[in-house]
Design an enzyme around this catalytic site. Structure first.
Site, mmCIF file in Angstrom:
data_model
loop_
_atom_site.group_PDB
_atom_site.id
_atom_site.type_symbol
_atom_site.label_atom_id
_atom_site.label_comp_id
_atom_site.label_asym_id
_atom_site.label_seq_id
_atom_site.Cartn_x
_atom_site.Cartn_y
_atom_site.Cartn_z
ATOM 1 N N ARG A 20 5.982 -33.646 20.805
ATOM 2 C CA ARG A 20 4.956 -33.607 22.396
ATOM 3 C C ARG A 20 4.917 -32.164 22.286
ATOM 4 O O ARG A 20 4.320 -31.679 23.409
ATOM 5 C CB ARG A 20 5.008 -34.484 23.351
ATOM 6 C CG ARG A 20 3.725 -35.533 22.485
ATOM 7 C CD ARG A 20 4.361 -36.942 22.833
ATOM 8 N NE ARG A 20 4.434 -37.305 24.118
ATOM 9 C CZ ARG A 20 5.038 -38.306 24.820
ATOM 10 N NH1 ARG A 20 5.960 -39.200 24.675
ATOM 11 N NH2 ARG A 20 4.974 -38.602 26.029
ATOM 12 N N ARG A 29 -6.753 -30.249 28.339
ATOM 13 C CA ARG A 29 -5.572 -30.363 27.403
ATOM 14 C C ARG A 29 -5.825 -28.944 26.477
ATOM 15 O O ARG A 29 -4.539 -28.620 26.312
ATOM 16 C CB ARG A 29 -5.065 -31.469 26.935
ATOM 17 C CG ARG A 29 -3.883 -32.663 27.475
ATOM 18 C CD ARG A 29 -3.264 -33.699 26.729
ATOM 19 N NE ARG A 29 -2.402 -33.460 26.097
ATOM 20 C CZ ARG A 29 -2.045 -34.920 27.140
ATOM 21 N NH1 ARG A 29 -2.923 -35.507 28.508
ATOM 22 N NH2 ARG A 29 -0.799 -35.871 27.258
ATOM 23 N N ARG A 33 7.411 -46.551 24.708
ATOM 24 C CA ARG A 33 5.696 -46.881 24.246
ATOM 25 C C ARG A 33 5.873 -45.511 22.872
ATOM 26 O O ARG A 33 7.795 -44.785 22.349
ATOM 27 C CB ARG A 33 5.572 -45.402 25.130
ATOM 28 C CG ARG A 33 3.933 -45.411 25.609
ATOM 29 C CD ARG A 33 3.459 -44.473 26.544
ATOM 30 N NE ARG A 33 3.511 -43.342 26.166
ATOM 31 C CZ ARG A 33 2.930 -42.365 27.280
ATOM 32 N NH1 ARG A 33 2.232 -42.438 28.623
ATOM 33 N NH2 ARG A 33 2.535 -40.962 26.487
ATOM 34 N N ARG A 65 11.710 -44.415 30.524
ATOM 35 C CA ARG A 65 10.703 -44.940 30.253
ATOM 36 C C ARG A 65 9.979 -46.070 29.678
ATOM 37 O O ARG A 65 10.582 -46.585 28.544
ATOM 38 C CB ARG A 65 9.287 -43.774 30.268
ATOM 39 C CG ARG A 65 8.168 -44.620 30.735
ATOM 40 C CD ARG A 65 7.283 -43.503 31.196
ATOM 41 N NE ARG A 65 6.455 -42.650 29.807
ATOM 42 C CZ ARG A 65 5.928 -41.720 29.322
ATOM 43 N NH1 ARG A 65 4.629 -41.519 30.089
ATOM 44 N NH2 ARG A 65 5.931 -41.319 27.887
ATOM 45 N N LYS A 78 3.162 -36.798 36.092
ATOM 46 C CA LYS A 78 1.440 -36.748 36.583
ATOM 47 C C LYS A 78 0.841 -38.595 36.472
ATOM 48 O O LYS A 78 0.121 -38.603 37.438
ATOM 49 C CB LYS A 78 0.612 -36.454 35.367
ATOM 50 C CG LYS A 78 1.085 -34.948 34.972
ATOM 51 C CD LYS A 78 0.634 -34.390 34.075
ATOM 52 C CE LYS A 78 0.406 -35.166 31.986
ATOM 53 N NZ LYS A 78 1.893 -34.743 32.129
HETATM 54 P P1 AP5 Z 1 5.163 -40.505 33.851
HETATM 55 O O1 AP5 Z 1 4.657 -40.502 35.347
HETATM 56 O O2 AP5 Z 1 5.007 -41.602 32.826
HETATM 57 O O3 AP5 Z 1 4.604 -39.194 33.606
HETATM 58 P P2 AP5 Z 1 4.161 -38.824 32.925
HETATM 59 O O4 AP5 Z 1 3.657 -37.196 33.731
HETATM 60 O O5 AP5 Z 1 2.264 -39.949 33.043
HETATM 61 O O6 AP5 Z 1 3.637 -38.594 31.307
HETATM 62 P P3 AP5 Z 1 3.264 -39.023 30.325
HETATM 63 O O7 AP5 Z 1 3.872 -39.352 28.901
HETATM 64 O O8 AP5 Z 1 2.749 -40.675 29.875
HETATM 65 O O9 AP5 Z 1 2.210 -37.504 29.997
HETATM 66 P P4 AP5 Z 1 1.728 -36.719 28.764
HETATM 67 O O10 AP5 Z 1 0.431 -35.706 28.907
HETATM 68 O O11 AP5 Z 1 2.553 -37.015 27.567
HETATM 69 O O12 AP5 Z 1 0.934 -38.323 27.535
HETATM 70 P P5 AP5 Z 1 -0.672 -39.224 27.306
HETATM 71 O O13 AP5 Z 1 -0.634 -40.128 28.068
HETATM 72 O O14 AP5 Z 1 -1.406 -38.217 28.969
HETATM 73 O O15 AP5 Z 1 6.501 -40.179 34.025
HETATM 74 C C1 AP5 Z 1 7.245 -40.931 33.112
HETATM 75 C C2 AP5 Z 1 9.047 -41.060 33.366
HETATM 76 O O16 AP5 Z 1 9.531 -41.017 34.265
HETATM 77 C C3 AP5 Z 1 8.366 -42.851 34.326
HETATM 78 O O17 AP5 Z 1 9.449 -43.789 33.496
HETATM 79 C C4 AP5 Z 1 8.527 -42.896 35.642
HETATM 80 O O18 AP5 Z 1 8.777 -44.374 35.955
HETATM 81 C C5 AP5 Z 1 9.743 -41.727 35.845
HETATM 82 N N1 AP5 Z 1 9.228 -40.462 37.146
HETATM 83 C C6 AP5 Z 1 7.925 -40.580 36.967
HETATM 84 N N2 AP5 Z 1 8.508 -39.663 38.555
HETATM 85 C C7 AP5 Z 1 9.645 -39.777 38.655
HETATM 86 C C8 AP5 Z 1 10.335 -38.735 39.851
HETATM 87 N N3 AP5 Z 1 9.379 -37.941 41.055
HETATM 88 N N4 AP5 Z 1 11.433 -39.015 40.142
HETATM 89 C C9 AP5 Z 1 11.971 -39.830 38.596
HETATM 90 N N5 AP5 Z 1 11.471 -40.032 37.628
HETATM 91 C C10 AP5 Z 1 10.012 -40.449 37.355
HETATM 92 O O19 AP5 Z 1 -1.107 -38.475 26.915
HETATM 93 C C11 AP5 Z 1 -0.580 -39.383 25.558
HETATM 94 C C12 AP5 Z 1 -1.096 -38.968 23.894
HETATM 95 O O20 AP5 Z 1 -2.332 -39.093 23.903
HETATM 96 C C13 AP5 Z 1 -0.775 -37.611 23.786
HETATM 97 O O21 AP5 Z 1 0.096 -37.634 22.926
HETATM 98 C C14 AP5 Z 1 -2.233 -36.996 22.589
HETATM 99 O O22 AP5 Z 1 -1.772 -37.559 20.763
HETATM 100 C C15 AP5 Z 1 -3.304 -37.954 23.054
HETATM 101 N N6 AP5 Z 1 -3.711 -37.112 24.865
HETATM 102 C C16 AP5 Z 1 -3.853 -37.925 25.855
HETATM 103 N N7 AP5 Z 1 -5.300 -36.761 26.858
HETATM 104 C C17 AP5 Z 1 -5.202 -35.862 25.987
HETATM 105 C C18 AP5 Z 1 -6.151 -34.898 25.766
HETATM 106 N N8 AP5 Z 1 -7.075 -34.425 27.101
HETATM 107 N N9 AP5 Z 1 -6.369 -34.269 24.651
HETATM 108 C C19 AP5 Z 1 -6.052 -34.372 23.620
HETATM 109 N N10 AP5 Z 1 -5.246 -36.056 23.275
HETATM 110 C C20 AP5 Z 1 -5.309 -36.272 24.025
#
Ligand code: AP5
Ligand code: ZN
Length: 212
Positions: free
Chosen positions: A168, A85, A157, A124, A13
């Site tokens: 997660r 979420r 991370r 990652r 995403k």
């Molecule tokens: P990447 O693009 O980083 O993936 P992502 O979907 O953004 O993954 P996240 O892990 O950041 O999402 P998340 O939802 O778990 O965490 P968030 O930060 O929101 O890609 C992943 C890897 O794959 C990278 O290495 C990239 O290079 C590679 N890649 C990407 N696309 C590719 C492709 N097409 N082909 C090959 N490789 C590819 O949340 C973290 C924490 O924050 C949560 O656990 C929670 O505690 C808190 N939080 C955040 N938002 C909320 C909310 N709304 N409510 C409550 N808590 C929240």
């Protein structure tokens, strides 16, 4: 135009949101990035959020809704990445937008099998200075362990460690997956096969954005 990017951790995403923001001028609002910044700066929000994030749990809805209220721009094209979420967050967003006479244009659901999630999260690496995201196999930096953009050191991370990833995914299934049906009922969700390569997937994302 307001887009919501929904999907499991590691679905890509953030990667697609960054491309859309660089190439089509969208504002990228990632609650994950905002929270990590708050943790780094040890703000009151960061201090409260850290324990939940370290455990792979969701930060309480009221803190997240307040964060979005403070950062959501008055107008313009916005990607909400990682928000909402929970159904409660989705309802709060609806209210927030209704007050401004706006609504979500589309929800893009990034669908990927579990093996892909594990592969993407375990490889990652993020820049400790500027937050740029790399992957050891799929998007490696020019020099191992060093950010191409700012020369910062690349690190894993904390919540990409295996035990936290398991949590997660569990939390995603229980608390976030119900949003798929929530948005299906509203007829605004579009499913993407996010197992594809970055550029191929971006073509699909772009197509959906262009169709309005
Ligand atoms: P990447 O693009 O980083 O993936 P992502 O979907 O953004 O993954 P996240 O892990 O950041 O999402 P998340 O939802 O778990 O965490 P968030 O930060 O929101 O890609 C992943 C890897 O794959 C990278 O290495 C990239 O290079 C590679 N890649 C990407 N696309 C590719 C492709 N097409 N082909 C090959 N490789 C590819 O949340 C973290 C924490 O924050 C949560 O656990 C929670 O505690 C808190 N939080 C955040 N938002 C909320 C909310 N709304 N409510 C409550 N808590 C929240
Ligand atoms: Zn950097």
């Amino acid at each position: 135009m307001i887009l919501v990017f929904l999907g499991p951790p590691g679905a890509g995403k953030g990667t697609q949101a960054k491309l859309l923001s660089q190439r089509m001028g969208f504002l990228h609002l990632s609650t994950g990035d905002l929270l990590r910044e708050a943790v780094k700066n040890q703000t009151p929000l960061g201090k409260k959020a850290k324990e939940y994030m370290d455990r792979g749990e969701l930060v309480p809805d009221e803190l997240i809704v307040q964060l979005i209220e403070e950062t959501m721009p008055k107008d313009g094209n916005v990607i909400l990445d990682g928000f909402p979420r929970t159904v409660n967050q989705a309802l709060a967003l609806e209210e927030m937008l209704k007050d401004k006479g706006e609504k979500i244009s589309k929800v893009l659901f990034f669908d990927v099998p579990d093996e892909v999630i594990i592969d993407r999260l375990s490889g990652r690496r993020v820049c400790s200075k500027c937050g740029a995201v790399y992957h050891v196999k799929y998007n490696p930096p020019k020099v191992e362990g060093v950010c191409d953009l700012c020369g910062g050191t690349l690190v894993q991370r904390d919540d990409d460690k295996e035990e936290v990833v398991k949590k997660r995914l569990e939390v995603y299934r229980k608390q976030t997956q119900p949003l798929i049906e929530f948005y299906q009922e509203k007829g605004i969700i579009y499913k993407l096969d996010a197992g594809k390569g970055v550029e191929e997937l971006f073509e699909e994302v772009k197509g959906l954005v262009r169709d309005g």
